[in-house]
Write an enzyme that holds these catalytic residues in place. Structure first.
Site, PDB file in Angstrom:
ATOM      1  N   LYS A 188       0.835  -1.208   0.000  1.00 52.93           N
ATOM      2  CA  LYS A 188       0.000   0.000   0.000  1.00 52.93           C
ATOM      3  C   LYS A 188       0.870   1.258   0.000  1.00 52.93           C
ATOM      4  O   LYS A 188       0.642   2.196  -0.760  1.00 52.93           O
ATOM      5  CB  LYS A 188      -0.924  -0.014   1.235  1.00 52.93           C
TER       6      LYS A 188
ATOM      7  N   CYS B  74      -3.658  10.780   1.042  1.00 55.36           N
ATOM      8  CA  CYS B  74      -2.960   9.504   0.805  1.00 55.36           C
ATOM      9  C   CYS B  74      -1.553   9.734   0.263  1.00 55.36           C
ATOM     10  O   CYS B  74      -0.570   9.478   0.953  1.00 55.36           O
ATOM     11  CB  CYS B  74      -3.754   8.646  -0.171  1.00 55.36           C
TER      12      CYS B  74
HETATM   13  N1  LIG Z   1     -10.368   7.689   1.825  1.00 52.60           N
HETATM   14  C1  LIG Z   1      -9.605   7.065   0.949  1.00 52.60           C
HETATM   15  O1  LIG Z   1      -9.650   7.342  -0.245  1.00 52.60           O
HETATM   16  C2  LIG Z   1      -8.660   5.959   1.382  1.00 52.60           C
HETATM   17  C3  LIG Z   1      -8.159   5.098   0.396  1.00 52.60           C
HETATM   18  C4  LIG Z   1      -7.332   4.052   0.799  1.00 52.60           C
HETATM   19  C5  LIG Z   1      -7.021   3.887   2.141  1.00 52.60           C
HETATM   20  N2  LIG Z   1      -7.527   4.757   3.078  1.00 52.60           N
HETATM   21  C6  LIG Z   1      -7.183   4.515   4.480  1.00 52.60           C
HETATM   22  O2  LIG Z   1      -8.328   3.972   5.143  1.00 52.60           O
HETATM   23  C7  LIG Z   1      -8.332   4.383   6.521  1.00 52.60           C
HETATM   24  C8  LIG Z   1      -9.653   5.046   6.831  1.00 52.60           C
HETATM   25  O3  LIG Z   1      -9.756   6.200   6.015  1.00 52.60           O
HETATM   26  P1  LIG Z   1     -11.123   6.978   5.785  1.00 52.60           P
HETATM   27  O4  LIG Z   1     -10.875   7.909   4.643  1.00 52.60           O
HETATM   28  O5  LIG Z   1     -12.249   6.019   5.724  1.00 52.60           O
HETATM   29  O6  LIG Z   1     -11.202   7.794   7.161  1.00 52.60           O
HETATM   30  P2  LIG Z   1     -12.417   8.710   7.678  1.00 52.60           P
HETATM   31  O7  LIG Z   1     -11.800   9.773   8.479  1.00 52.60           O
HETATM   32  O8  LIG Z   1     -13.337   9.056   6.542  1.00 52.60           O
HETATM   33  O9  LIG Z   1     -13.255   7.723   8.629  1.00 52.60           O
HETATM   34  C9  LIG Z   1     -12.753   7.140   9.770  1.00 52.60           C
HETATM   35  C10 LIG Z   1     -13.906   6.915  10.748  1.00 52.60           C
HETATM   36  O10 LIG Z   1     -13.385   6.191  11.874  1.00 52.60           O
HETATM   37  C11 LIG Z   1     -14.022   6.684  13.043  1.00 52.60           C
HETATM   38  N3  LIG Z   1     -13.189   6.313  14.188  1.00 52.60           N
HETATM   39  C12 LIG Z   1     -12.031   6.847  14.636  1.00 52.60           C
HETATM   40  N4  LIG Z   1     -11.573   6.151  15.701  1.00 52.60           N
HETATM   41  C13 LIG Z   1     -12.455   5.165  15.947  1.00 52.60           C
HETATM   42  C14 LIG Z   1     -12.537   4.124  16.902  1.00 52.60           C
HETATM   43  N5  LIG Z   1     -11.582   3.949  17.812  1.00 52.60           N
HETATM   44  N6  LIG Z   1     -13.605   3.318  16.872  1.00 52.60           N
HETATM   45  C15 LIG Z   1     -14.582   3.467  15.939  1.00 52.60           C
HETATM   46  N7  LIG Z   1     -14.549   4.438  14.995  1.00 52.60           N
HETATM   47  C16 LIG Z   1     -13.505   5.267  14.995  1.00 52.60           C
HETATM   48  C17 LIG Z   1     -14.174   8.164  12.816  1.00 52.60           C
HETATM   49  O11 LIG Z   1     -15.204   8.707  13.619  1.00 52.60           O
HETATM   50  C18 LIG Z   1     -14.518   8.198  11.308  1.00 52.60           C
HETATM   51  O12 LIG Z   1     -15.914   8.186  11.080  1.00 52.60           O
HETATM   52  C19 LIG Z   1      -7.120   5.288   6.687  1.00 52.60           C
HETATM   53  O13 LIG Z   1      -6.040   4.551   7.159  1.00 52.60           O
HETATM   54  C20 LIG Z   1      -6.841   5.768   5.274  1.00 52.60           C
HETATM   55  O14 LIG Z   1      -5.491   6.133   5.092  1.00 52.60           O
HETATM   56  C21 LIG Z   1      -8.360   5.775   2.722  1.00 52.60           C
END
Ligand SMILES: NC(=O)c1ccc[n+]([C@@H]2O[C@H](COP(=O)([O-])OP(=O)(O)OC[C@H]3O[C@@H](n4cnc5c(N)ncnc54)[C@H](O)[C@@H]3O)[C@@H](O)[C@H]2O)c1
Length: 405
Positions: free
Chosen positions: A205, A259
């Site tokens: 990743k 990212c």
């Molecule tokens: N958004 C993208 O395009 C993308 C693509 C690939 C990978 N990622 C990775 O995926 C992961 C998540 O990203 P995202 O964009 O979905 O994040 P986001 O910020 O949109 O969502 C994360 C959610 O997790 C919740 N959260 C935080 N701590 C928590 C806990 N302890 N228990 C329960 N809920 C909790 C938050 O309230 C939030 O709603 C990250 O590591 C990111 O780097 C994101």
């Protein structure tokens, strides 16, 4: 009687919610968990709190069918998926405290034979760290649960299609864990599922995003060299790409988003003595934003000297890439803020994908172009290409609006 929960997804953001809802739409019984009560309530009403085409319909369907439910606390299930944020701290080290908190939340519920998967983008060895944490707290489970890492590579805006069709890399802490995770994902993913170990999957990743960063840095470096040498970088790249084995990317005003501008640091901070190109690329892409801001400010100063008055400057685009509304880590935001704070120019701010911004008064792109003395092209949004060039304007084209050959 309550239905058995097939899987719990912890974190219902841009990645967790679509994945949970999509798995539920394929007949799995899913519990989505988020610490944000508002998020939980919204989802339980069959609504969504993020912008993603096609997602609301799937969430509504999954809630109505009873296959998806949201809560603030996890419950007993057969599989647990951690999809919480992994930002970086001031020193560019990854902050895995959210992953750890989510792991601790499901830890008491784990039982023999369960699957525990981290999807959050994480530094190498995070999965092994979480495995050790689980075994420390629940020693009776060592070797008796399946632990894996499966990174997400969907493109926001096309998440539903890519969730189903993208290939996935699935790294187990042992081959049986990878096999178990593949068994789960194959219930709703049509892409090929590649088994490997957890470290390789974590690095995969980070490598994907670092690869983009390095290639963009090369284009950005070329753009600055060409500026000095009096060469049109857009023509140069078009011509070089006619070589059958050369494929240069386009320069821009830096690299943004949560990212590509973030993940390479997870490699650099853990392997500082080895990660030279990756580090320099991050720095080059950040420097390109400064270079653009400095050029814009210099152009304002020259305009004032030549005309005896401050210019009107149009900053065209705020998003971190074309045709989206996402402003996270956006170089265009940075450049605009510097023009506003470091010049006396009247600044007109344009972002056609956003209706209202909390700091800037947004203006229609055609009106801003027409009123401006200096036009700074920051993001190659599709509508911008329709503006006919007025030779009386000074245009700084950082994203190839005027130069796509
Ligand atoms: N958004 C993208 O395009 C993308 C693509 C690939 C990978 N990622 C990775 O995926 C992961 C998540 O990203 P995202 O964009 O979905 O994040 P986001 O910020 O949109 O969502 C994360 C959610 O997790 C919740 N959260 C935080 N701590 C928590 C806990 N302890 N228990 C329960 N809920 C909790 C938050 O309230 C939030 O709603 C990250 O590591 C990111 O780097 C994101």
């Amino acid at each position: 009687m309550k239905k058995k929960i097939d899987a719990v997804f912890v974190g219902l953001g841009y990645i967790g919610l679509p994945t949970a809802a999509y798995a539920a739409s394929k007949g799995l019984n899913i519990l989505g968990v988020d610490i944000n009560q508002k998020v939980v309530d919204t989802i339980n009403r069959g609504e969504i709190h993020i912008v993603e085409p096609g997602l609301e319909k799937i969430v509504k369907g999954a809630i109505t069918s009873g296959n998806l439910r949201a809560a603030t606390k996890p419950e007993v299930a057969d599989a647990y998926f951690i999809v919480v944020p992994t930002p970086f701290k001031q020193n560019h080290r990854a902050d895995i405290s959210y992953v750890e908190a989510a792991t601790r939340a499901v830890l008491p519920l784990l039982k023999e034979g369960d699957l525990f998967v981290i999807e959050s983008t994480s530094p190498v060895m995070t999965t092994e760290k979480m495995a050790k944490l689980i075994w420390k707290e629940r020693p009776e489970l060592e070797g008796r649960i399946h632990i894996a890492y499966c990174p997400e590579r969907v493109l926001p805006g096309n998440v539903i299609h890519e969730l189903e069709h993208n290939d996935r890399v699935i790294g187990g802490i042992d081959p049986e864990s990878a096999r178990k995770a593949i068994e789960f994902y194959s219930k709703f993913v049509k892409g090929t599922l590649f088994p490997t170990n957890a470290r390789t999957a974590e690095m995969c990743k980070l490598t994907e995003n670092s690869s983009r960063d390095v290639q963009i840095a090369f284009a950005n470096e070329l753009s600055m060299i060409c500026d000095k040498a009096g060469i049109d970088v857009w023509e140069l790249i078009t011509l070089a790409n006619r070589h059958p084995r050369v494929n240069l990317l386009q320069p821009g005003c830096g690299v943004g988003g949560h990212c590509i501008a973030v993940d390479p640091w997870f490699i650099v901070s853990d392997y500082p003595e080895q990660a030279h190109i990756i580090k320099r690329s991050r720095e080059t892409n950040d420097y390109k934003s400064d270079w653009c801001a400095n050029k814009a400010l210099e152009t304002c100063r020259q305009f004032e000297l030549d005309n005896g008055r401050e210019p009107v400057v149009a900053c065209m685009g705020l998003a971190f890439k074309p045709n989206i509304d996402d402003l996270r880590e956006s170089p265009a935001m940075y450049i605009t803020s510097r023009i506003v704070s470091e010049s006396n120019a009247e600044t007109l701010v344009v972002e056609p994908n956003i209706e209202k911004h909390k700091t800037f008064n947004l203006m229609d792109y055609k009106e801003a172009y027409q009123k401006a003395d200096i036009v700074v092209w920051q993001v190659a949004h599709t509508p911008f290409f329709s503006i006919e060039q007025d030779p009386s304007k000074i245009e700084l084209d950082f994203c190839g609006i005027r130069k796509r050959f």
